[in-house]
Write a protein that holds these residues in place. Structure first.
Motif, PDB file in Angstrom:
ATOM      1  N   VAL A 101       0.842  -1.194   0.000  1.00  0.00           N
ATOM      2  CA  VAL A 101       0.000   0.000   0.000  1.00  0.00           C
ATOM      3  C   VAL A 101       0.877   1.245   0.000  1.00  0.00           C
ATOM      4  CG1 VAL A 101      -1.951  -1.107   1.127  1.00  0.00           C
ATOM      5  CG2 VAL A 101      -0.197  -0.030   2.515  1.00  0.00           C
ATOM      6  N   ILE A 102       0.347   2.308  -0.561  1.00  0.00           N
ATOM      7  CA  ILE A 102       1.034   3.592  -0.618  1.00  0.00           C
ATOM      8  C   ILE A 102       0.306   4.558   0.293  1.00  0.00           C
ATOM      9  CG2 ILE A 102       1.651   5.537  -2.100  1.00  0.00           C
ATOM     10  CD1 ILE A 102       1.857   3.575  -4.413  1.00  0.00           C
ATOM     11  N   ALA A 103       1.051   5.308   1.092  1.00  0.00           N
ATOM     12  CA  ALA A 103       0.440   6.317   1.962  1.00  0.00           C
ATOM     13  C   ALA A 103      -0.227   7.373   1.092  1.00  0.00           C
ATOM     14  CB  ALA A 103       1.495   6.956   2.849  1.00  0.00           C
ATOM     15  N   GLN A 104      -1.463   7.735   1.449  1.00  0.00           N
ATOM     16  CA  GLN A 104      -2.234   8.680   0.657  1.00  0.00           C
ATOM     17  C   GLN A 104      -2.730   9.837   1.506  1.00  0.00           C
ATOM     18  OE1 GLN A 104      -5.405   6.394  -1.077  1.00  0.00           O
ATOM     19  NE2 GLN A 104      -4.066   5.470  -2.593  1.00  0.00           N
ATOM     20  N   THR A 105      -3.044  10.921   0.831  1.00  0.00           N
ATOM     21  CA  THR A 105      -3.635  12.076   1.490  1.00  0.00           C
ATOM     22  C   THR A 105      -5.126  11.826   1.677  1.00  0.00           C
ATOM     23  OG1 THR A 105      -4.166  13.172  -0.588  1.00  0.00           O
ATOM     24  CG2 THR A 105      -1.985  13.631   0.357  1.00  0.00           C
ATOM     25  N   GLY A 106      -5.813  12.744   2.288  1.00  0.00           N
ATOM     26  CA  GLY A 106      -7.249  12.628   2.466  1.00  0.00           C
ATOM     27  C   GLY A 106      -8.012  12.634   1.152  1.00  0.00           C
ATOM     28  N   LYS A 107      -7.427  13.230   0.119  1.00  0.00           N
ATOM     29  CA  LYS A 107      -8.064  13.283  -1.204  1.00  0.00           C
ATOM     30  C   LYS A 107      -7.811  12.022  -2.031  1.00  0.00           C
ATOM     31  CE  LYS A 107      -7.840  18.282  -1.625  1.00  0.00           C
ATOM     32  NZ  LYS A 107      -7.327  19.404  -2.426  1.00  0.00           N
ATOM     33  N   GLY A 108      -6.949  11.133  -1.531  1.00  0.00           N
ATOM     34  CA  GLY A 108      -6.675   9.896  -2.250  1.00  0.00           C
ATOM     35  C   GLY A 108      -5.467   9.931  -3.152  1.00  0.00           C
ATOM     36  N   THR A 109      -4.729  11.025  -3.141  1.00  0.00           N
ATOM     37  CA  THR A 109      -3.501  11.095  -3.930  1.00  0.00           C
ATOM     38  C   THR A 109      -2.327  10.629  -3.069  1.00  0.00           C
ATOM     39  OG1 THR A 109      -3.133  13.382  -3.283  1.00  0.00           O
ATOM     40  CG2 THR A 109      -4.367  13.022  -5.319  1.00  0.00           C
ATOM     41  N   PRO A 110      -1.266  10.137  -3.689  1.00  0.00           N
ATOM     42  CA  PRO A 110      -0.111   9.697  -2.888  1.00  0.00           C
ATOM     43  C   PRO A 110       0.458  10.839  -2.054  1.00  0.00           C
ATOM     44  CG  PRO A 110       0.063   8.878  -5.120  1.00  0.00           C
ATOM     45  CD  PRO A 110      -1.096   9.839  -5.103  1.00  0.00           C
ATOM     46  N   LYS A 111       0.744  10.543  -0.800  1.00  0.00           N
ATOM     47  CA  LYS A 111       1.336  11.530   0.110  1.00  0.00           C
ATOM     48  C   LYS A 111       2.825  11.605  -0.217  1.00  0.00           C
ATOM     49  CE  LYS A 111       1.363  12.830   4.938  1.00  0.00           C
ATOM     50  NZ  LYS A 111       0.815  14.147   4.663  1.00  0.00           N
ATOM     51  N   THR A 112       3.318  12.803  -0.486  1.00  0.00           N
ATOM     52  CA  THR A 112       4.726  12.979  -0.827  1.00  0.00           C
ATOM     53  C   THR A 112       5.353  14.030   0.063  1.00  0.00           C
ATOM     54  OG1 THR A 112       4.254  14.653  -2.527  1.00  0.00           O
ATOM     55  CG2 THR A 112       4.353  12.350  -3.255  1.00  0.00           C
ATOM     56  N   TRP A 113       6.673  13.941   0.166  1.00  0.00           N
ATOM     57  CA  TRP A 113       7.458  14.895   0.943  1.00  0.00           C
ATOM     58  C   TRP A 113       8.601  15.397   0.087  1.00  0.00           C
ATOM     59  CZ3 TRP A 113       5.791  10.157   2.577  1.00  0.00           C
ATOM     60  CH2 TRP A 113       4.856  10.153   3.604  1.00  0.00           C
ATOM     61  N   GLY A 114       9.045  16.612   0.364  1.00  0.00           N
ATOM     62  CA  GLY A 114      10.151  17.200  -0.374  1.00  0.00           C
ATOM     63  C   GLY A 114      11.510  16.849   0.197  1.00  0.00           C
ATOM     64  N   THR A 115      11.543  16.416   1.455  1.00  0.00           N
ATOM     65  CA  THR A 115      12.814  16.055   2.085  1.00  0.00           C
ATOM     66  C   THR A 115      12.689  14.703   2.770  1.00  0.00           C
ATOM     67  OG1 THR A 115      12.279  17.168   4.162  1.00  0.00           O
ATOM     68  CG2 THR A 115      13.440  18.472   2.495  1.00  0.00           C
ATOM     69  N   LEU A 116      13.807  14.042   2.878  1.00  0.00           N
ATOM     70  CA  LEU A 116      13.841  12.735   3.516  1.00  0.00           C
ATOM     71  C   LEU A 116      13.515  12.830   5.000  1.00  0.00           C
ATOM     72  CD1 LEU A 116      14.431   9.738   3.335  1.00  0.00           C
ATOM     73  CD2 LEU A 116      16.852  10.264   3.600  1.00  0.00           C
ATOM     74  N   ASP A 117      13.994  13.870   5.662  1.00  0.00           N
ATOM     75  CA  ASP A 117      13.718  13.992   7.098  1.00  0.00           C
ATOM     76  C   ASP A 117      12.240  14.248   7.374  1.00  0.00           C
ATOM     77  OD1 ASP A 117      14.107  16.593   6.036  1.00  0.00           O
ATOM     78  OD2 ASP A 117      14.447  17.395   8.039  1.00  0.00           O
ATOM     79  N   ALA A 118      11.533  14.928   6.487  1.00  0.00           N
ATOM     80  CA  ALA A 118      10.095  15.134   6.669  1.00  0.00           C
ATOM     81  C   ALA A 118       9.350  13.806   6.573  1.00  0.00           C
ATOM     82  CB  ALA A 118       9.562  16.121   5.636  1.00  0.00           C
ATOM     83  N   ALA A 119       9.731  12.976   5.616  1.00  0.00           N
ATOM     84  CA  ALA A 119       9.112  11.654   5.478  1.00  0.00           C
ATOM     85  C   ALA A 119       9.397  10.798   6.705  1.00  0.00           C
ATOM     86  CB  ALA A 119       9.617  10.963   4.215  1.00  0.00           C
ATOM     87  N   ALA A 120      10.638  10.835   7.185  1.00  0.00           N
ATOM     88  CA  ALA A 120      11.019  10.037   8.350  1.00  0.00           C
ATOM     89  C   ALA A 120      10.298  10.506   9.615  1.00  0.00           C
ATOM     90  CB  ALA A 120      12.531  10.106   8.554  1.00  0.00           C
ATOM     91  N   ARG A 121      10.125  11.807   9.792  1.00  0.00           N
ATOM     92  CA  ARG A 121       9.393  12.324  10.961  1.00  0.00           C
ATOM     93  C   ARG A 121       7.940  11.874  10.942  1.00  0.00           C
ATOM     94  NH1 ARG A 121      11.939  17.851  10.477  1.00  0.00           N
ATOM     95  NH2 ARG A 121      10.567  17.791   8.735  1.00  0.00           N
ATOM     96  N   TRP A 122       7.310  11.894   9.770  1.00  0.00           N
ATOM     97  CA  TRP A 122       5.914  11.469   9.652  1.00  0.00           C
ATOM     98  C   TRP A 122       5.780   9.987   9.991  1.00  0.00           C
ATOM     99  CZ3 TRP A 122       2.978   8.200   6.456  1.00  0.00           C
ATOM    100  CH2 TRP A 122       1.606   8.419   6.492  1.00  0.00           C
TER     101      TRP A 122
END
Length: 84
Positions: free
Chosen positions: A38-59
């Motif tokens: 599964v791919i993490a998605q936003t509330g609208k159903g689009t893939p959740k993306t981050w601009g930096t690696l540390d932002a993704a890791a914090r989430w």
């Protein structure tokens, strides 16, 4: 899969493996369960993306995920994002 459902799967121990995948200049997260990937998605159903690696890791850490694999084979930090 939205954040609420993903958090429930993490708490239930149903997530087997997590990957942070770089694609262009953005990062997204994939998680393997017993039945699917599964791919993490936003509330609208689009893939959740981050601009930096540390932002993704914090989430991910806020969800309770302590380890992940990192795939940077398609990473292009200087690439601009397409406006779709």
């Amino acid at each position: 899969m939205n954040e609420k459902t993903l958090r429930a799967l993490v708490e239930a121990g149903a997530i087997r493996r997590v990957r942070i995948i770089a694609d262009g200049c953005r990062f997204h997260m994939e998680a393997d369960t017993a039945n699917a990937t599964v791919i993490a998605q936003t509330g609208k159903g689009t893939p959740k993306t981050w601009g930096t690696l540390d932002a993704a890791a914090r989430w991910m850490r806020a969800l309770g995920i302590g380890s992940a694999q990192l795939d940077v084979s398609r990473w292009s930090p200087g690439q601009r994002r397409l406006a779709l």
